[in-house]
Design a protein around this motif. Structure first.
Motif, PDB file in Angstrom:
ATOM      1  N   GLY A 516      36.274  30.917  44.729  1.00  0.00           N
ATOM      2  CA  GLY A 516      37.589  31.476  44.414  1.00  0.00           C
ATOM      3  C   GLY A 516      38.115  30.734  43.204  1.00  0.00           C
ATOM      4  N   GLY A 517      39.320  31.070  42.774  1.00  0.00           N
ATOM      5  CA  GLY A 517      39.862  30.449  41.562  1.00  0.00           C
ATOM      6  C   GLY A 517      38.968  30.795  40.391  1.00  0.00           C
ATOM      7  N   ASP A 518      38.446  29.766  39.712  1.00  0.00           N
ATOM      8  CA  ASP A 518      37.562  30.070  38.582  1.00  0.00           C
ATOM      9  C   ASP A 518      36.090  30.032  38.977  1.00  0.00           C
ATOM     10  N   LYS A 519      35.811  30.023  40.288  1.00  0.00           N
ATOM     11  CA  LYS A 519      34.406  30.043  40.733  1.00  0.00           C
ATOM     12  C   LYS A 519      34.172  31.286  41.579  1.00  0.00           C
ATOM     13  N   MET A 520      33.834  32.354  40.932  1.00  0.00           N
ATOM     14  CA  MET A 520      33.648  33.605  41.656  1.00  0.00           C
ATOM     15  C   MET A 520      32.174  33.846  41.928  1.00  0.00           C
ATOM     16  N   LEU A 521      31.916  34.509  43.022  1.00  0.00           N
ATOM     17  CA  LEU A 521      30.544  34.920  43.315  1.00  0.00           C
ATOM     18  C   LEU A 521      30.451  36.405  43.005  1.00  0.00           C
ATOM     19  N   PRO A 522      29.482  36.801  42.193  1.00  0.00           N
ATOM     20  CA  PRO A 522      29.427  38.209  41.792  1.00  0.00           C
ATOM     21  C   PRO A 522      29.281  39.150  42.976  1.00  0.00           C
ATOM     22  N   TYR A 523      28.659  38.652  44.068  1.00  0.00           N
ATOM     23  CA  TYR A 523      28.390  39.554  45.187  1.00  0.00           C
ATOM     24  C   TYR A 523      29.468  39.499  46.265  1.00  0.00           C
ATOM     25  N   LEU A 524      30.464  38.650  46.089  1.00  0.00           N
ATOM     26  CA  LEU A 524      31.550  38.603  47.069  1.00  0.00           C
ATOM     27  C   LEU A 524      32.745  39.340  46.484  1.00  0.00           C
ATOM     28  N   LYS A 525      33.025  40.498  47.054  1.00  0.00           N
ATOM     29  CA  LYS A 525      34.096  41.315  46.483  1.00  0.00           C
ATOM     30  C   LYS A 525      35.457  40.732  46.833  1.00  0.00           C
ATOM     31  N   THR A 526      36.214  40.445  45.812  1.00  0.00           N
ATOM     32  CA  THR A 526      37.574  39.968  46.049  1.00  0.00           C
ATOM     33  C   THR A 526      38.491  40.729  45.103  1.00  0.00           C
ATOM     34  N   LYS A 527      39.723  40.823  45.488  1.00  0.00           N
ATOM     35  CA  LYS A 527      40.683  41.504  44.623  1.00  0.00           C
ATOM     36  C   LYS A 527      41.121  40.562  43.518  1.00  0.00           C
ATOM     37  N   THR A 528      41.429  41.145  42.359  1.00  0.00           N
ATOM     38  CA  THR A 528      41.954  40.315  41.276  1.00  0.00           C
ATOM     39  C   THR A 528      43.323  39.798  41.716  1.00  0.00           C
ATOM     40  N   GLU A 529      43.508  38.496  41.527  1.00  0.00           N
ATOM     41  CA  GLU A 529      44.777  37.913  41.964  1.00  0.00           C
ATOM     42  C   GLU A 529      45.599  37.481  40.767  1.00  0.00           C
ATOM     43  N   GLU A 530      46.882  37.487  40.972  1.00  0.00           N
ATOM     44  CA  GLU A 530      47.743  37.088  39.865  1.00  0.00           C
ATOM     45  C   GLU A 530      47.640  35.585  39.600  1.00  0.00           C
ATOM     46  N   ASN A 531      47.512  34.817  40.670  1.00  0.00           N
ATOM     47  CA  ASN A 531      47.385  33.360  40.532  1.00  0.00           C
ATOM     48  C   ASN A 531      46.165  32.869  41.291  1.00  0.00           C
ATOM     49  N   PRO A 532      44.982  33.070  40.735  1.00  0.00           N
ATOM     50  CA  PRO A 532      43.772  32.744  41.512  1.00  0.00           C
ATOM     51  C   PRO A 532      43.707  31.297  41.980  1.00  0.00           C
ATOM     52  N   ALA A 533      44.241  30.353  41.184  1.00  0.00           N
ATOM     53  CA  ALA A 533      44.169  28.945  41.609  1.00  0.00           C
ATOM     54  C   ALA A 533      44.981  28.739  42.885  1.00  0.00           C
ATOM     55  N   LEU A 534      46.003  29.568  43.072  1.00  0.00           N
ATOM     56  CA  LEU A 534      46.841  29.453  44.269  1.00  0.00           C
ATOM     57  C   LEU A 534      46.466  30.523  45.282  1.00  0.00           C
ATOM     58  N   GLY A 535      45.324  31.102  45.089  1.00  0.00           N
ATOM     59  CA  GLY A 535      45.009  32.304  45.853  1.00  0.00           C
ATOM     60  C   GLY A 535      44.030  32.094  46.983  1.00  0.00           C
ATOM     61  N   TRP A 536      43.253  33.117  47.200  1.00  0.00           N
ATOM     62  CA  TRP A 536      42.302  33.154  48.305  1.00  0.00           C
ATOM     63  C   TRP A 536      41.054  32.406  47.873  1.00  0.00           C
ATOM     64  N   ARG A 537      40.988  31.166  48.235  1.00  0.00           N
ATOM     65  CA  ARG A 537      39.866  30.356  47.794  1.00  0.00           C
ATOM     66  C   ARG A 537      39.514  29.282  48.834  1.00  0.00           C
ATOM     67  N   ALA A 538      38.355  28.656  48.596  1.00  0.00           N
ATOM     68  CA  ALA A 538      37.893  27.509  49.384  1.00  0.00           C
ATOM     69  C   ALA A 538      37.995  27.752  50.898  1.00  0.00           C
ATOM     70  N   ILE A 539      38.627  26.813  51.605  1.00  0.00           N
ATOM     71  CA  ILE A 539      38.636  26.913  53.071  1.00  0.00           C
ATOM     72  C   ILE A 539      39.386  28.161  53.536  1.00  0.00           C
TER      73      ILE A 539
END
Ligand code: PEP
Ligand code: MG
Length: 754
Positions: A516-539
């Motif tokens: 999440g944030g600036d580490k996306m996996l091409p095969y894991l579909k996630t929605k574009t977020e307005e604030n990825p660093a504060l978004g759906w990431r890690a744990i």
């Protein structure tokens, strides 16, 4: 001058082609070209100015002006009409040139007789390398077709001036599209090191190797197939991604689709090929035109639409058969990749044997591309403004990622100085290597643990060379990022087992997936977020998709069967998150106990301290964890509310600010009180001055990039921690922006090598 339709430039191009293919030295050919242009465009004058060192435009050839002004008439960039065309990189069409405020009279040319003027920049690789001008006695306005025709001809001139043969010819050796002029750019060091290699542009650029086509019908076919391929790829993309796109990105794709089928755009391309240009040259021509229009437009919406057209031209180029293709995975020579910005996964796509350095226009030390580059030992200089405008594919480049300097097409003196720096660096590395087997004990006999951050198998292979105590942070997500599909449990198990085997009992702390944030996996579909660093990431992803976390934990537990396992969770913001994750782990451990392979001998579980909120719940957390590790990159980002990947602000606050040091001290104090091991694994652990401050705050366990280990070890061996402690702790009370200067003075006064 008659209005030029398609046929007139076609004729002119054919004749120019003959000149290009013919004999004669550079200057003769240029003379022939200006003569042809003048007669075909029914102009009394046609002149060609080329850019020379020192940003001077020199008259190289003319038909109509006085011959002895050739090589005499010179204008600086921005000076006179010619200088203005070059400085603004756009055509000028004037019926009365002499009344223009920029007009600079050069008596030696005899140009007072000519009133109207049409000039266009000669562009190569987006840079102005000269100016082509036609003039007429009468006060006339040149038609749009004439402007376009001259721009097309300017492309041919660009090809001539930059051709290898011309570059080799001495008279052009210092113009040659500026591509031979050295250029120096300063930036920020994102990953240390020195490197030499040849430039490779990460974002493919339209390469026009030939301007004039040999076979028009064949070129039209190439264009048609590329257009069909582009259209169907855009249509497909839209269909495939329709369900997972946000409204905003849907709009962009719709606009792409609209443009890809846009009759006006396609007609322009066809017309350009019909005049006799190659498809590459036609795409470039139309793209240049779009760019020129973009410069004129202030309306942000329209500009945005035009920039989509610009991008579409690049995409069309990608679909062209016979295009020069670079295989990133199989580079053939030492390469310096140059990009606006890049994701960590893209970096991993390059052939590591030949990837020598990366230069970015954006980027910060804490961005993941920099972290991965440090893991790979690839030097990176970031924040190199406009470097892409100044570099050509294949340019020779020296990268000094110790001082943040990049030298394009360096002269001999710079190359010599650079090789001296390389020698010095090699000496330093040899000195660090000599320290490798010395125990990590400070001057006052405090034993420290110095570890490395890892994530690639390469790190593990080289581990014995680092002289580290263990791996303080194994970023498991890197293994996910280098794959095109989610690795299965078995694959993960064998990977983690390989890590443990190679480490031969030395400690390794695995961190569960931090994506999440600036580490996306091409095969894991996630929605574009307005604030990825504060978004759906890690744990957060791990807990919302427990199957994902469970499969990773299962693999880790299996891999460590019969031996020790240490793991930690990223981005824990409150105790319940940790408990939930730990419950999944415990279940996996219990499950493994029933299986033939068995469970690990000993499982230690911790968390990263990256979100400030958890610092206020540390007493409760510390009763549940076996250890903690401070992830200062994210902690600092959230503490100061500064995006770690945004160069504009990422250095607004210092890593040695008293308020941040107070936070570090507070964490250390709480851990000391609870008697729980604590370490630090963010970037600051690898910087000698920062690490020295952390020693003073009670930190004894550090994990850093392998490249930083030598210099931190040198600092540790020279430090007397007892003296540091009082000093640094007092600095926490400072009201300053930073205590960097005070710490530097302390190091100097106490002979600590930083
Ligand atoms: C950190 O945030 O400090 C850290 C070590 O994790 P990463 O840089 O991978 O986010
Ligand atoms: Mg982090």
């Amino acid at each position: 001058m008659s209005g030029l339709g398609i046929s007139a430039p076609r004729l002119l191009l054919r004749k120019l082609h003959q000149v290009m293919a013919g004999h004669g030295d550079a200057e003769q050919r240029l003379n022939e070209i200006v003569r042809l242009i003048a007669s075909n465009m029914i102009a009394e004058v046609c002149s060609c100015y080329l850019r020379r060192a020192g940003d001077v435009l020199e008259l190289y050839a003319t038909e109509g002006l006085k011959k002895n002004s050739v090589h005499q008439t010179r204008l600086r960039l921005g000076e006179g009409l010619v200088g203005d065309i070059a400085a603004r990189a756009r055509p000028l069409n004037l019926s009365d040139a002499q009344s223009h405020p920029q007009f600079a009279y050069r008596p030696e040319t005899g140009e007072e007789e000519y009133h109207s003027l049409l000039g266009t920049p000669i562009l190569r690789g987006g840079r102005v390398i000269g100016v082509l001008v036609v003039q007429n006695r009468t006060r006339r306005v040149y038609t749009d077709e004439e402007v376009e025709a001259l721009q097309t001809v300017a492309m041919v001139v660009a090809e001539l001036v930059s051709s290898e043969e011309m570059v080799a010819a001495t008279e052009f050796s210092d113009t040659a599209g500026n591509a031979t002029l050295p250029h120096h750019v300063s930036g920020k060091v994102l990953a240390e090191g020195l490197a030499v290699g040849y430039a490779l542009l990460h974002e493919p650029r339209i390469e026009v190797l030939r301007t004039i086509s040999e076979d028009r019908a064949k070129e039209l076919n190439r264009l048609n197939s590329a257009v069909s391929a582009l259209q169907s790829s855009v249509d497909k993309l839209l269909l495939a991604t329709n369900t997972m796109l946000t409204d905003e990105s849907k709009d962009i794709f719709e606009a792409y689709k609209m443009f890809a089928h846009d009759k006006g755009w396609l007609k322009k391309l066809h017309d350009a090929v019909a005049t006799g240009l190659t498809v590459e040259a036609a795409i470039k021509r139309v793209q240049d035109d779009t760019r020129a229009r973009m410069k004129e437009i202030n309306d942000p919406y329209l500009r945005e639409r035009l920039s989509e057209l610009d991008d579409l031209a690049n995409r069309l180029y990608m679909h062209l058969d016979g295009r020069v293709q670079i295989d990133r995975r199989n580079l053939t020579k030492d390469t310096v990749v140059i990009a606006a910005n890049m994701g960590a996964a893209e970096l991993l796509d390059y052939d590591r044997r030949h990837l020598k350095a990366v230069i970015l226009e954006a980027g910060t030390r804490a961005s993941h591309v920099a972290i991965v580059a440090r893991a790979l030992g690839v030097p990176v200089v970031g924040q190199c403004a406009s470097i892409r405008e100044n570099v050509e594919q294949g340019d020779f480049v020296l990268v000094d990622a110790e001082h943040g300097q990049v030298f394009l097409r360096p002269g001999e003196d710079v190359q010599e100085a650079f090789s001296r720096s390389q020698n010095q660096r090699a000496q330093r590395q040899a000195k660090y290597a000599a320290l490798r087997d010395k125990p990590n004990i400070s001057k006052d006999n405090v034993t420290l643990s110095l570890n490395v951050n890892a994530g690639l198998l390469l790190d593990i292979d080289h581990f014995p060379e680092f002289g580290a105590d263990g791996i303080g942070l194994f970023r498991t997500e890197l293994q996910f990022m280098v794959r095109s599909q989610m690795p299965k449990v078995d694959e993960q198990t064998s990977l983690y087992a390989r890590v443990l085997d190679k480490m031969e009992g030395k400690p390794v702390i695995f961190r569960t997936l931090d994506i999440g944030g600036d580490k996306m996996l091409p095969y894991l579909k996630t929605k574009t977020e307005e604030n990825p660093a504060l978004g759906w990431r890690a744990i957060r992803i791990g807990l919302d998709r427990p199957a994902l976390l469970r499969s990773q934990l299962r693999a880790l537990v299996r891999a460590a069967a019969g031996r020790d396992l240490s793991l930690m969770f990223p981005m824990i913001a409150e105790v319940p998150e940790f408990l939930e994750a730990k419950a999944i782990l415990n279940k996996e451990v219990d499950r493994a106990k029933q299986k033939p392979g068995g469970a690990p001998l000993n499982v230690k579980v911790g968390t990263m301290i990256e979100v400030p909120s958890i610092v206020w719940q540390l007493p409760q957390l510390l009763t549940e964890v076996d250890f903690i590790s401070v992830g200062s990159n994210d902690l600092m980002q959230f503490f100061f509310a500064v995006d770690r990947g945004n160069p504009k602000i990422s250095e607004r606050y210092d890593t040695l600010s008293p308020t941040l040091l107070t936070l570090f001290r507070n964490i250390a104090e709480q851990c000391e009180k609870a008697n729980k091991p604590f370490s630090i694994c963010g970037d600051i652990a690898g910087r000698p001055l920062e690490a020295m401050a952390l020693l003073g705050l009670g930190y004894r366990n550090f994990s850093m990039s392998s490249e930083a280990l030598g210099r931190v070890k040198e600092m540790v061996l020279s430090a007397d921690i007892s003296k540091l402690e009082n000093y640094v702790r007092n600095l926490c009370n400072s009201r300053d922006h930073s205590v960097r200067d005070q710490l530097r003075s302390f190091a100097r006064d106490h002979s600590i090598i930083i």
